[in-house]
Structure formats: C-alpha cells, structure tokens
Design a protein around this motif. Structure first.
Motif, PDB file in Angstrom:
ATOM      1  N   PHE A  21       0.801  -1.213   0.085  1.00 48.95           N
ATOM      2  CA  PHE A  21       0.088  -0.174  -0.187  1.00 48.95           C
ATOM      3  C   PHE A  21       0.770   1.269   0.019  1.00 48.95           C
ATOM      4  O   PHE A  21       1.600   1.327   0.940  1.00 48.95           O
ATOM      5  N   ASP A  22       0.707   2.014  -0.771  1.00 46.23           N
ATOM      6  CA  ASP A  22       1.218   3.556  -0.990  1.00 46.23           C
ATOM      7  C   ASP A  22       0.282   4.380  -0.195  1.00 46.23           C
ATOM      8  O   ASP A  22      -0.957   4.864  -1.004  1.00 46.23           O
ATOM      9  N   ARG A  23       0.320   4.815   0.909  1.00 49.09           N
ATOM     10  CA  ARG A  23      -0.487   5.237   1.791  1.00 49.09           C
ATOM     11  C   ARG A  23      -1.525   4.253   2.573  1.00 49.09           C
ATOM     12  O   ARG A  23      -1.631   3.137   1.797  1.00 49.09           O
ATOM     13  N   TYR A  24      -2.120   4.518   3.600  1.00 47.29           N
ATOM     14  CA  TYR A  24      -3.268   3.585   3.970  1.00 47.29           C
ATOM     15  C   TYR A  24      -4.188   4.556   5.000  1.00 47.29           C
ATOM     16  O   TYR A  24      -3.893   5.775   5.118  1.00 47.29           O
ATOM     17  N   VAL A  25      -5.204   3.996   5.583  1.00 45.12           N
ATOM     18  CA  VAL A  25      -6.286   4.876   6.237  1.00 45.12           C
ATOM     19  C   VAL A  25      -5.552   5.321   7.309  1.00 45.12           C
ATOM     20  O   VAL A  25      -5.936   6.500   7.910  1.00 45.12           O
ATOM     21  N   LEU A  26      -4.434   4.883   7.863  1.00 45.96           N
ATOM     22  CA  LEU A  26      -3.795   5.450   9.251  1.00 45.96           C
ATOM     23  C   LEU A  26      -3.298   6.702   8.730  1.00 45.96           C
ATOM     24  O   LEU A  26      -3.074   7.661   9.586  1.00 45.96           O
ATOM     25  N   ASP A  27      -2.960   7.035   7.471  1.00 47.57           N
ATOM     26  CA  ASP A  27      -2.555   8.253   6.907  1.00 47.57           C
ATOM     27  C   ASP A  27      -3.406   9.758   7.574  1.00 47.57           C
ATOM     28  O   ASP A  27      -2.816  10.525   7.353  1.00 47.57           O
ATOM     29  N   ILE A  28      -4.564   9.344   7.768  1.00 45.00           N
ATOM     30  CA  ILE A  28      -5.662  10.449   8.213  1.00 45.00           C
ATOM     31  C   ILE A  28      -5.308  10.905   9.436  1.00 45.00           C
ATOM     32  O   ILE A  28      -5.290  12.010   9.865  1.00 45.00           O
ATOM     33  N   LEU A  29      -4.626  10.049  10.344  1.00 46.31           N
ATOM     34  CA  LEU A  29      -4.061  10.416  11.706  1.00 46.31           C
ATOM     35  C   LEU A  29      -3.078  11.614  11.757  1.00 46.31           C
ATOM     36  O   LEU A  29      -2.727  12.377  12.366  1.00 46.31           O
ATOM     37  N   ILE A  30      -2.245  11.461  10.488  1.00 49.45           N
ATOM     38  CA  ILE A  30      -1.116  12.293  10.160  1.00 49.45           C
ATOM     39  C   ILE A  30      -1.197  13.467   9.518  1.00 49.45           C
ATOM     40  O   ILE A  30      -1.208  14.639   9.805  1.00 49.45           O
ATOM     41  N   ASP A  31      -2.174  13.356   8.534  1.00 51.55           N
ATOM     42  CA  ASP A  31      -2.279  14.451   7.364  1.00 51.55           C
ATOM     43  C   ASP A  31      -3.795  14.527   7.119  1.00 51.55           C
ATOM     44  O   ASP A  31      -4.099  14.267   5.958  1.00 51.55           O
ATOM     45  N   PRO A  32      -4.719  14.870   8.032  1.00 48.45           N
ATOM     46  CA  PRO A  32      -6.261  14.786   7.750  1.00 48.45           C
ATOM     47  C   PRO A  32      -6.477  15.893   6.730  1.00 48.45           C
ATOM     48  O   PRO A  32      -7.616  15.668   5.987  1.00 48.45           O
ATOM     49  N   LYS A  33      -5.669  17.024   6.729  1.00 48.38           N
ATOM     50  CA  LYS A  33      -6.166  18.042   5.556  1.00 48.38           C
ATOM     51  C   LYS A  33      -5.907  17.499   4.160  1.00 48.38           C
ATOM     52  O   LYS A  33      -6.745  17.888   3.360  1.00 48.38           O
ATOM     53  N   ARG A  34      -5.100  16.594   4.088  1.00 52.66           N
ATOM     54  CA  ARG A  34      -4.993  15.783   2.470  1.00 52.66           C
ATOM     55  C   ARG A  34      -6.389  15.270   2.232  1.00 52.66           C
ATOM     56  O   ARG A  34      -6.715  15.242   0.750  1.00 52.66           O
ATOM     57  N   TYR A  35      -7.174  14.845   3.163  1.00 54.15           N
ATOM     58  CA  TYR A  35      -8.256  13.906   3.109  1.00 54.15           C
ATOM     59  C   TYR A  35      -9.664  14.901   3.306  1.00 54.15           C
ATOM     60  O   TYR A  35     -10.717  14.412   3.607  1.00 54.15           O
ATOM     61  N   ARG A  36      -9.288  16.355   3.470  1.00 52.70           N
ATOM     62  CA  ARG A  36     -10.408  17.164   3.533  1.00 52.70           C
ATOM     63  C   ARG A  36     -10.993  17.233   4.883  1.00 52.70           C
ATOM     64  O   ARG A  36     -12.313  17.436   5.004  1.00 52.70           O
ATOM     65  N   MET A  37     -10.202  16.698   5.905  1.00 46.42           N
ATOM     66  CA  MET A  37     -11.080  16.479   7.216  1.00 46.42           C
ATOM     67  C   MET A  37     -10.325  17.348   8.220  1.00 46.42           C
ATOM     68  O   MET A  37     -10.522  17.335   9.648  1.00 46.42           O
ATOM     69  N   GLY A  38      -9.659  18.684   7.971  1.00 43.50           N
ATOM     70  CA  GLY A  38      -9.236  19.635   8.805  1.00 43.50           C
ATOM     71  C   GLY A  38      -8.065  19.256   9.767  1.00 43.50           C
ATOM     72  O   GLY A  38      -7.105  19.112   9.536  1.00 43.50           O
TER      73      GLY A  38
END
Length: 199
Positions: A100-117
């Motif tokens: 996997f290049d990135r994974y759901v855990l990425d949201i914990l570090i970079d939420p802005k990338r996923y539009r989650m502020g």
C-alpha cells in the motif's frame, strides 16, 4: 521469503521523503525473488469509488480545497472503515503480498489531505477499528531535505509531519522507520529484512 501470501505492508511518509521511489525499488527486488505482490494506492479497492481511475492525476497541492464538516467526515470515515475491513479481508485470502502506498492510518497524520481539517478524538477512536497492516513502513528524511525535493506544504508542516509519522511507527505493532537520505538501497534492504521476518 516465500510465505508472504495475504500479508499487508503499508508505506507512509511526507511528500518528498522518497516513498514512491522506495515502493518501486521494493517491487523490483520482490519480482527478482519471484514474490507475487499487488499494489494499492491508499485503499484496497473493494468499492468502485476506491479503485484506480487511471487518469494519471498527481496531487501537487494536497491541502488546497474545502475542508469537510464533522457530519461528512463521520460519513467518510465510516465508508472507509467498510472499504478497509472488507477489502483487506479479501486481500488476506489472496496468494500474494499486498503493498500500500498510503493507508487509512494516514488520516491520523495528515487529515487536511483528506479534507478532514484536524483529527478529532472520535476520529482516533473510529480509525482504531481499521485493520492494521502486518508491517508499517515510515519513509522519512530530514525536513530540509524533503523541502528541497518538494514544497507542496509549508516547511513547518513538513517538520510536524516528519515527527508525527515517526511517532506513529513507534506505537505501531510492527513499525519500521527508514531514513531515505542517500541512495535508497540500504533502506530497501531494511524493508526486505522485515518482510523476511514476516514470512
């Protein structure tokens, strides 16, 4: 290293740390060893919306765009959890290694990338329900070196991400930090050694 069927390996790291190059080299080395593998960007692709679109689009400004509100964030995370729980279960039944290049855990570090502020407490609770990878590889480098390669986010954000990604590796059940500061050969060898331990 022949018994890697159904194993999940996720690569995370700041943009510019050399994550994509690392994954490509790992794939070359695996192919040389006759190890069958599949490649996934962020999600397993169980749902159609998470399958590759094939348009070759590259994100150069990951933090641009409208950030979602709490209700939409909740809906998106619940959908992602369904995608990962169903998709990873299916991958674990297949006779190959999944990269996997990135994974759901990425949201914990970079939420802005996923539009989650920013990460709210309940987001952390929900994301713990996602299936963990068998190996979490954090590709890292000094922030100034990353900034010399890519300036997609401000320098202070790169510094924050480097620290946060490495802290994530420290708390992961099977985390590995590889510092991609010169040629990536040594870092790739470290990843393969960890994979050997998984088999």
């Amino acid at each position: 290293m022949q018994n890697l069927n159904g194993k999940i390996v996720a690569f995370l790291g700041p943009d510019g740390a050399g994550k994509s190059t690392m994954i490509e080299l790992v794939q070359v080395r695996l192919a040389e060893k006759g190890i069958d593998f599949s490649y996934h960007y962020f999600a397993p692709g169980f749902l159609k919306r998470y399958r590759p679109k094939g348009d070759g689009a590259i994100t150069t400004k990951p933090h641009e765009g409208r950030q979602y509100g709490a209700v939409l964030i909740l809906a998106k995370i619940l959908l992602m959890l369904f995608e990962f729980r169903m998709g990873v279960a299916r991958l674990r039944r297949q006779p190959r290694l999944a990269l996997f290049d990135r994974y759901v855990l990425d949201i914990l570090i970079d939420p802005k990338r996923y539009r989650m502020g920013h990460v709210r407490w309940w987001m952390r609770v929900l994301l713990r329900l996602a299936p963990p990878p068998d190996l979490l590889v954090i590709v890292s480098a000094p922030a100034d070196l990353i900034q010399s390669r890519k300036q997609e986010v401000p320098a202070e954000e790169t510094v924050r991400q480097v620290i946060a990604y490495e802290e994530l590796a420290d708390i992961a059940p099977r985390g590995l930090i590889v510092h991609n500061t010169t040629t990536p050969d040594a870092a790739v060898s470290a990843v393969l050694a960890k994979l050997e331990a998984l088999s």
